[in-house]
Design a protein around this motif. Structure first.
Motif, short mmCIF file in Angstrom:
data_model
loop_
_atom_site.label_atom_id
_atom_site.label_comp_id
_atom_site.label_asym_id
_atom_site.label_seq_id
_atom_site.Cartn_x
_atom_site.Cartn_y
_atom_site.Cartn_z
N ALA A 157 11.38 47.48 37.51
CA ALA A 157 11.83 46.65 38.62
C ALA A 157 13.34 46.38 38.52
CB ALA A 157 11.05 45.34 38.65
N VAL A 158 13.83 46.16 37.31
CA VAL A 158 15.27 45.95 37.12
C VAL A 158 16.02 47.24 37.40
CG1 VAL A 158 17.08 45.34 35.47
CG2 VAL A 158 14.92 44.05 35.49
N GLU A 159 15.55 48.35 36.85
CA GLU A 159 16.23 49.63 37.04
C GLU A 159 16.26 50.03 38.52
OE1 GLU A 159 17.79 51.09 34.74
OE2 GLU A 159 16.84 50.67 32.80
N ALA A 160 15.21 49.69 39.26
CA ALA A 160 15.10 50.09 40.66
C ALA A 160 15.72 49.08 41.62
CB ALA A 160 13.63 50.31 41.02
N GLY A 161 16.28 47.99 41.09
CA GLY A 161 16.92 47.00 41.94
C GLY A 161 15.97 46.04 42.61
N LEU A 162 14.71 46.01 42.18
CA LEU A 162 13.75 45.09 42.76
C LEU A 162 13.85 43.70 42.15
CD1 LEU A 162 10.59 47.41 42.79
CD2 LEU A 162 12.13 46.90 44.70
N LEU A 163 14.47 43.62 40.98
CA LEU A 163 14.60 42.36 40.25
C LEU A 163 15.98 42.32 39.63
CD1 LEU A 163 12.74 39.92 39.43
CD2 LEU A 163 12.26 41.15 37.31
N VAL A 164 16.70 41.22 39.85
CA VAL A 164 18.06 41.09 39.32
C VAL A 164 18.05 40.08 38.18
CG1 VAL A 164 20.44 40.49 39.83
CG2 VAL A 164 19.05 41.63 41.57
N PRO A 165 18.31 40.51 36.95
CA PRO A 165 18.29 39.58 35.81
C PRO A 165 19.48 38.63 35.84
CG PRO A 165 19.00 41.76 35.10
CD PRO A 165 18.60 41.89 36.53
N ASP A 166 19.24 37.38 35.40
CA ASP A 166 20.33 36.41 35.37
C ASP A 166 20.44 35.70 34.03
OD1 ASP A 166 18.11 34.81 35.43
OD2 ASP A 166 18.55 33.88 37.37
N SER A 167 19.72 36.21 33.01
CA SER A 167 19.81 35.62 31.68
C SER A 167 19.48 36.69 30.64
CB SER A 167 18.83 34.44 31.53
OG SER A 167 17.50 34.87 31.69
N ASP A 168 19.62 36.33 29.36
CA ASP A 168 19.40 37.31 28.30
C ASP A 168 17.94 37.75 28.21
OD1 ASP A 168 22.04 37.25 27.64
OD2 ASP A 168 21.81 35.91 25.92
N ILE A 169 17.03 36.91 28.64
CA ILE A 169 15.61 37.26 28.70
C ILE A 169 15.16 37.11 30.15
CG2 ILE A 169 13.27 36.72 27.96
CD1 ILE A 169 14.92 37.88 25.74
N THR A 170 14.60 38.16 30.71
CA THR A 170 14.08 38.11 32.07
C THR A 170 12.56 38.05 32.01
OG1 THR A 170 15.94 39.31 33.03
CG2 THR A 170 13.86 39.37 34.24
N THR A 171 12.00 37.01 32.63
CA THR A 171 10.55 36.83 32.68
C THR A 171 10.09 36.89 34.12
OG1 THR A 171 10.53 35.46 30.68
CG2 THR A 171 8.62 35.29 32.13
N ALA A 172 9.07 37.67 34.37
CA ALA A 172 8.54 37.80 35.73
C ALA A 172 7.02 37.69 35.70
CB ALA A 172 8.95 39.14 36.34
N ARG A 173 6.49 37.09 36.75
CA ARG A 173 5.03 37.06 36.93
C ARG A 173 4.64 38.28 37.75
NH1 ARG A 173 1.35 31.78 37.49
NH2 ARG A 173 1.86 30.84 35.47
N VAL A 174 3.72 39.05 37.19
CA VAL A 174 3.32 40.31 37.82
C VAL A 174 1.85 40.23 38.21
CG1 VAL A 174 3.07 42.80 37.50
CG2 VAL A 174 5.01 41.59 36.46
N LEU A 175 1.57 40.49 39.47
CA LEU A 175 0.20 40.56 39.97
C LEU A 175 -0.23 42.02 39.98
CD1 LEU A 175 -2.34 39.47 41.46
CD2 LEU A 175 -1.08 39.82 43.60
#
Length: 373
Positions: free
Chosen positions: A96-114
């Motif tokens: 998601a980060v590589e594809a531009g779907l999610l933009v990280p804003d800290s050293d650890i990126t946490t996402a809830r995935v369904l």
């Protein structure tokens, strides 16, 4: 991308045909399924390398990303989207980060995935340090998982609710153990359980094995595989799954006492090929069976003692090492698993275009280099 001990292409869902049949035709062509070597596509000639991830941003409350997993086979042309894959799940947030779907804003990126396959939700954390061009996914690290060479950065997965992922409940037969009659083979005691992955667990000695054989040796044992398939088909009905002949579940899992200081030894079939290690959610489900009274797993496992409300660390041994699962237990009911957590790793292997024949509904599955991985 590699996710855990699995591998396959990841796509933005919007880059694939919206029609399910056209989408599946494109995936079969992309992987080259229908040939044992998948010589005409990206597949690796093994179920573990015949997987696909499809990811999109979610508009649902409390969910960041939506993940649809597809299991393909080297020799067949079916596309199964009914079950989960915890290994491929490890690559969802990096993708998601590589594809531009999610933009990280800290050293650890946490996402809830369904996971759309079963409605399961997981919290996934990955390292995203800052660099000259902005934050990026860090793939290098010192975490080693058995079944993958070398070390990599940790992908932390917390499963929030996995009981009855495909079946109607954790114990779909209503019992921790059942006896199945095999034609000409007599009764076999099994545990049918689903805590993220439907499993049929059976003592290895009850089907003529030790439980410590190599995956290659078990794959050469045609008689054993026939016996396991007979068991699987019967248990599919017991578990409320109907005719599972064409399904990739339930997975058959041979169990034995631990041989290397762990909790339980396993040999997992997926479902017709013995896994070189064990799937993420199969490991979670096997670990869960160890703490439930009356299961065949409890009979042969060595479960460490814990105090009320404490977590429990279960080491699931498999052909290439072990898989550590941390279980959260309900202090009011120590046999009720409230959560499961584990570490995986992932790696970006390549990004580009994959071309499929026009008869599959599209000349290619992605329009530009950054839209398919």
């Amino acid at each position: 991308m590699r996710g855990g001990t699995s591998r396959g292409p990841f796509f933005r869902r919007t880059d694939l045909p919206a029609d399910a049949q056209q989408r599946d035709e494109a995936l079969v062509a992309a992987l080259g399924s229908g040939h044992p070597l998948q010589i005409d596509g990206l597949g690796g000639g093994n179920p573990l390398t015949s997987k696909v991830g499809m990811v999109d941003v979610s508009s649902r409350d409390g969910v960041d990303l939506e993940f649809l997993f597809a299991q393909l086979q080297p020799t067949g042309t079916t596309v199964d989207t009914t079950a989960n894959c915890g290994n491929m799940l490890a690559a969802v947030v990096p993708f998601a980060v590589e594809a531009g779907l999610l933009v990280p804003d800290s050293d650890i990126t946490t996402a809830r995935v369904l996971t759309l396959n079963t409605g399961m939700v997981a919290e996934i954390s990955i390292p995203t340090p800052a660099g000259p061009g902005g934050r990026f996914v860090e793939y290098t690290g010192d975490i080693r998982i058995d079944g993958v060479p070398g070390t990599a950065a940790a992908v932390t997965i917390n499963f929030l609710d996995t009981a009855g992922s495909v079946c109607a409940s954790l114990l779909p037969t209503g019992s921790p153990a059942d006896t199945v009659e095999l034609d000409g083979g007599g009764p076999v005691r099994v545990t049918c359980i689903d805590n993220g992955q439907p499993l049929v667990m059976v003592r290895a000695e009850d089907v003529g094995c030790t439980g410590y054989e190599s995956a290659a040796d078990l794959n050469r044992n045609a008689e054993l595989k026939q016996t396991l398939e007979k068991l699987r088909l019967q248990c599919g009905h017991l578990m409320g799954l109907g005719d599972v002949t064409a399904r990739n579940y339930p997975k058959m899992t041979l169990i034995a006492p631990p041989a290397h200081g762990g909790t339980l030894s396993t040999r997992s079939f997926i479902p017709h090929v013995c896994h070189e290690s064990i799937g993420v959610l199969a490991a979670v489900t096997a670990a869960t069976a160890c703490v439930i009274d009356g299961t065949v797993a409890q009979d042969v496992s060595t479960v460490p003692r814990t105090g009320p409300g404490e977590g429990l660390t279960v080491s699931v041994e498999h052909p290439s090492g072990e898989f550590t699962v941390e279980l959260g237990l309900d202090p009011e009911d120590p046999q009720h698993v409230t959560r499961s957590a584990l570490l995986r790793t992932a790696r970006l292997i390549m990004a580009g275009e994959v071309f499929v024949p026009r008869r599959s509904g599209s000349t290619r599955t992605a329009a530009a280099e950054e839209s398919a991985q």
